[in-house]
Design a protein around this motif. Sequence first.
Motif, PDB file in Angstrom:
ATOM      1  N   LEU A   1       4.605   2.636  10.209  1.00 17.65           N
ATOM      2  CA  LEU A   1       4.293   3.180  11.721  1.00 17.65           C
ATOM      3  C   LEU A   1       5.021   2.253  12.811  1.00 17.65           C
ATOM      4  CD1 LEU A   1       2.296   4.928  13.143  1.00 17.65           C
ATOM      5  CD2 LEU A   1       0.706   2.898  13.255  1.00 17.65           C
ATOM      6  N   ASP A   2       4.839   0.977  12.641  1.00 14.12           N
ATOM      7  CA  ASP A   2       5.173   0.165  13.845  1.00 14.12           C
ATOM      8  C   ASP A   2       6.643   0.079  13.822  1.00 14.12           C
ATOM      9  OD1 ASP A   2       2.757   0.076  14.182  1.00 14.12           O
ATOM     10  OD2 ASP A   2       2.542  -2.042  13.302  1.00 14.12           O
ATOM     11  N   GLU A   3       7.417  -0.039  12.421  1.00 10.71           N
ATOM     12  CA  GLU A   3       8.950  -0.265  12.414  1.00 10.71           C
ATOM     13  C   GLU A   3       9.569   1.000  12.838  1.00 10.71           C
ATOM     14  OE1 GLU A   3      11.799  -2.625  11.451  1.00 10.71           O
ATOM     15  OE2 GLU A   3       9.681  -2.850  11.022  1.00 10.71           O
ATOM     16  N   GLY A   4       8.766   1.961  12.842  1.00 10.19           N
ATOM     17  CA  GLY A   4       9.214   3.501  13.433  1.00 10.19           C
ATOM     18  C   GLY A   4       9.225   3.198  14.994  1.00 10.19           C
ATOM     19  N   MET A   5       8.291   2.955  15.594  1.00 12.45           N
ATOM     20  CA  MET A   5       8.349   2.439  16.939  1.00 12.45           C
ATOM     21  C   MET A   5       9.365   1.410  17.475  1.00 12.45           C
ATOM     22  SD  MET A   5       4.266   3.099  18.084  1.00 12.45           S
ATOM     23  CE  MET A   5       3.495   2.232  16.811  1.00 12.45           C
TER      24      MET A   5
ATOM     25  N   ASP B   1       0.781  -1.280  -0.110  1.00  9.90           N
ATOM     26  CA  ASP B   1       0.088   0.084   0.099  1.00  9.90           C
ATOM     27  C   ASP B   1       1.176   1.280   0.092  1.00  9.90           C
ATOM     28  OD1 ASP B   1      -1.951   1.941   0.393  1.00  9.90           O
ATOM     29  OD2 ASP B   1      -3.033   0.837   1.675  1.00  9.90           O
ATOM     30  N   ASN B   2       0.786   1.869  -0.997  1.00 11.64           N
ATOM     31  CA  ASN B   2       1.863   3.088  -1.092  1.00 11.64           C
ATOM     32  C   ASN B   2       1.306   4.322  -0.568  1.00 11.64           C
ATOM     33  OD1 ASN B   2      -0.346   3.754  -2.902  1.00 11.64           O
ATOM     34  ND2 ASN B   2       0.932   4.237  -4.607  1.00 11.64           N
ATOM     35  N   LYS B   3       0.304   4.210   0.455  1.00  9.81           N
ATOM     36  CA  LYS B   3       0.056   5.581   0.999  1.00  9.81           C
ATOM     37  C   LYS B   3       0.789   5.733   2.143  1.00  9.81           C
ATOM     38  CE  LYS B   3      -3.720   3.523   4.270  1.00  9.81           C
ATOM     39  NZ  LYS B   3      -3.786   2.131   3.874  1.00  9.81           N
ATOM     40  N   THR B   4       0.737   7.201   2.881  1.00  5.58           N
ATOM     41  CA  THR B   4       1.310   7.296   4.083  1.00  5.58           C
ATOM     42  C   THR B   4       0.651   8.148   5.003  1.00  5.58           C
ATOM     43  OG1 THR B   4       3.683   7.868   4.751  1.00  5.58           O
ATOM     44  CG2 THR B   4       2.826   9.275   2.962  1.00  5.58           C
ATOM     45  N   SER B   5       1.115   8.398   6.201  1.00  5.60           N
ATOM     46  CA  SER B   5       0.395   9.157   7.097  1.00  5.60           C
ATOM     47  C   SER B   5       1.192  10.144   7.918  1.00  5.60           C
ATOM     48  CB  SER B   5      -0.332   8.463   8.249  1.00  5.60           C
ATOM     49  OG  SER B   5       0.529   7.536   9.187  1.00  5.60           O
ATOM     50  N   PRO B   6       0.679  11.140   8.503  1.00  7.16           N
ATOM     51  CA  PRO B   6       1.730  12.158   9.119  1.00  7.16           C
ATOM     52  C   PRO B   6       2.353  11.203  10.301  1.00  7.16           C
ATOM     53  CG  PRO B   6      -0.636  12.942   8.867  1.00  7.16           C
ATOM     54  CD  PRO B   6      -0.656  11.601   8.409  1.00  7.16           C
ATOM     55  N   THR B   7       1.820  10.428  11.043  1.00  7.15           N
ATOM     56  CA  THR B   7       2.581   9.977  11.960  1.00  7.15           C
ATOM     57  C   THR B   7       3.741   8.964  11.365  1.00  7.15           C
ATOM     58  OG1 THR B   7       0.532   9.513  13.405  1.00  7.15           O
ATOM     59  CG2 THR B   7       2.482   8.120  13.900  1.00  7.15           C
ATOM     60  N   GLU B   8       3.525   8.400  10.434  1.00  5.75           N
ATOM     61  CA  GLU B   8       4.508   7.548   9.600  1.00  5.75           C
ATOM     62  C   GLU B   8       5.666   8.507   9.212  1.00  5.75           C
ATOM     63  OE1 GLU B   8       2.103   3.598   8.198  1.00  5.75           O
ATOM     64  OE2 GLU B   8       1.906   5.687   7.155  1.00  5.75           O
ATOM     65  N   ILE B   9       5.239   9.590   8.472  1.00  3.82           N
ATOM     66  CA  ILE B   9       6.299  10.565   8.200  1.00  3.82           C
ATOM     67  C   ILE B   9       7.274  10.897   9.319  1.00  3.82           C
ATOM     68  CG2 ILE B   9       6.605  12.623   7.069  1.00  3.82           C
ATOM     69  CD1 ILE B   9       3.883  12.226   5.666  1.00  3.82           C
ATOM     70  N   GLY B  10       6.610  11.249  10.224  1.00  4.51           N
ATOM     71  CA  GLY B  10       6.954  11.859  11.612  1.00  4.51           C
ATOM     72  C   GLY B  10       8.157  10.441  12.257  1.00  4.51           C
ATOM     73  N   HIS B  11       7.663   9.482  12.148  1.00  2.00           N
ATOM     74  CA  HIS B  11       8.466   8.438  12.620  1.00  2.00           C
ATOM     75  C   HIS B  11       9.771   8.324  11.797  1.00  2.00           C
ATOM     76  CE1 HIS B  11       5.229   6.096  15.079  1.00  2.00           C
ATOM     77  NE2 HIS B  11       5.610   7.112  15.516  1.00  2.00           N
ATOM     78  N   TRP B  12       9.664   8.464  10.593  1.00  2.00           N
ATOM     79  CA  TRP B  12      10.836   8.216   9.583  1.00  2.00           C
ATOM     80  C   TRP B  12      11.600   9.520   9.963  1.00  2.00           C
ATOM     81  CZ3 TRP B  12      14.280   5.968   7.277  1.00  2.00           C
ATOM     82  CH2 TRP B  12      15.209   6.724   6.150  1.00  2.00           C
TER      83      TRP B  12
END
Length: 632
Positions: free
Chosen positions: A408-412, A76-87
């Motif tokens: 999201l989870d990989e960032g955590m 899934d090529n979507k992304t969210s603000p939280t995921e962007i922040g984790h990166w």
Amino acid sequence: MRDSYPGAKLTIIMVISLLLIFCFINPTFGLDSTDKYISFLKEVLSDSFVTMNMMVDKNTGLPYDIVSSKNLNVVDNKTSPTEIGHWMVSIIIARDIGLISKYKAQSEMIKLLDTLERMPKCKGFLFQWYDAKTGENTCDFIPSIDNLNFDASVIVAMSAFRKSNPLIYKRLDKLLKQKDYKFFCKNNTKQLCWINHGYYKDKNIFSAYDYGHFFTEIGLCLIPIVNQQVPEKVLTSTQVPIKKSEMLAGFYTGVSWDGSLFNALYPYMFMGWQILPEPIKVNLRKHIMFHVNYAERKKIDFWGWSPAWGSRGDEYVAWGVPDLADWGGGYAVEREIINKGYSCKFPEVSPYSAFLVAGVLTAEEKYFKLALDNLIAIKKSGFGYGEYGFYDSLDLQNRKGGKFKVSLDEGMNIIGAYNALQHLQQKEGIEGYFWDYFDEKGFELSKKIFKKISNDKFLNLCSKNKQIIHEFNPNKMVSLDTHSVSKGGWGAGLASCVSKDTFLEKEGIMAWDLKYNIMRDFGGGYIKLYNLQPLNKYNYLVLKVKSANNDNTEGFKVELKEPGVVFPPVLKYYIKDISADKWKKYVIPLESTVSNQKENVVPEELTIVFDSTITGVRKGNIYISDICFYKK
């Protein structure tokens, strides 16, 4: 002399060779516990960052939401603000521990900022979902909580680049200052001011729900509070539903809506453990203890439950522990397995849950090393850790990892592992960067707010068992106090229907005072009931009702529900002929309204339903008070 012991040299060589082989297979052999943990965390950080980096689009710098755990192909090529922040935070961590150079970290940040600055926004706020390949929004919903999560990451990045690259600092600061969270404070009253879930730009309406539950990411509202955009009560007026667990000697615990470690711990991955007063720490230790104990009771090898992609790969599942779940929304583990038709009889563990524990607690805490031991055991299991690091979820019965990895989870995983590594070495994790953003005044204000929340909502939990059900003689009225109920709206924790969360003493009994705005709370709301007796122990359910003067709403439906069953209700009763501006008592006879098959049920939820067949004109306010059971 050299030929006196011809076999000795060969024996020594063989022993040394075997030791070298063993040490190669088990690199932590011979290390003390601290060194063992440090070696483990460094390996995880290296593997996880390589994986996270491969999950990022090379043109936009945005992370993909979901990839295959087998080959990292984009699912899934979507992304969210939280995921962007984790990166964003992952880049800083990789720089700080030497996985990438300072130059590479700056170039990655500049690429990401170039994309972020041209991405569509609303009043400076990011949309819920974007196409990671193009940076274009794919929905029109503006989420408050995802923007808060993103802002926490931006603050960390600002502190990390303040001295080394002032230009990056200024660009990040501009992103932050474009927002004003007053936008989400739609129901500001004397008692409450909760942050709304979000805004639908295409429909020009706000969500029907507010964040009224303390155990969510809403703790990060400290950012707009300190920045003087919203009042302190967006946090201090949030609620902590109390639940008594039979699992652990009747402990009273403030619970989250889904029983997960994510909702209990996520904000403190940024803010740190030290900001919290001891009563809140005690409650969070109980959260962790419940997860550990649940695994022991179920004879499960590992522990740690939070929302994650199920091993079947068809949905993101809100895993949690039932004893910690308020049931305001989502599913706890046992209900999820039944309702969703999972073949496994065990809940699915999400490794990032244990990384949250290790990443929030200080190294002196008991559960810190227990979390690391849990993760090491998962890694050694043979099915919890693959070529690209930890799987997102683990099917313990069938001993296999999930099909997908989620950024999201990989960032955590990365942030939690970095915090734990720093804490082991008596250094600050990203909480150091987070608090560097605020001046001393902001830090002291934050401590004051958490102190108030602690005193108001957690201090009493530090003493053991209180009486939940009170009997008032001579009328034998059994009333619901603040430790036996929690309140909310449909499907997502606590809605905005509650006007007061204090006791009102009327006619000798203590009871809830509720206010429903019919147009806003169009579906109704619920009250969660804890530790009542079976219905056959009561004669009546009694409540007082009135409507505001000149309001035209004619009635509503009252339902009682048993645990785990949404429909049909145990009891269904219609409240009609409501008086305007005058209290009217309604006595619901339980013996005649509850079937014999359900008389032994212990009700879990009282629901107020604005049924279109009896509600009439949806306008104005309904007030409900003195909800109580009449005991036989």
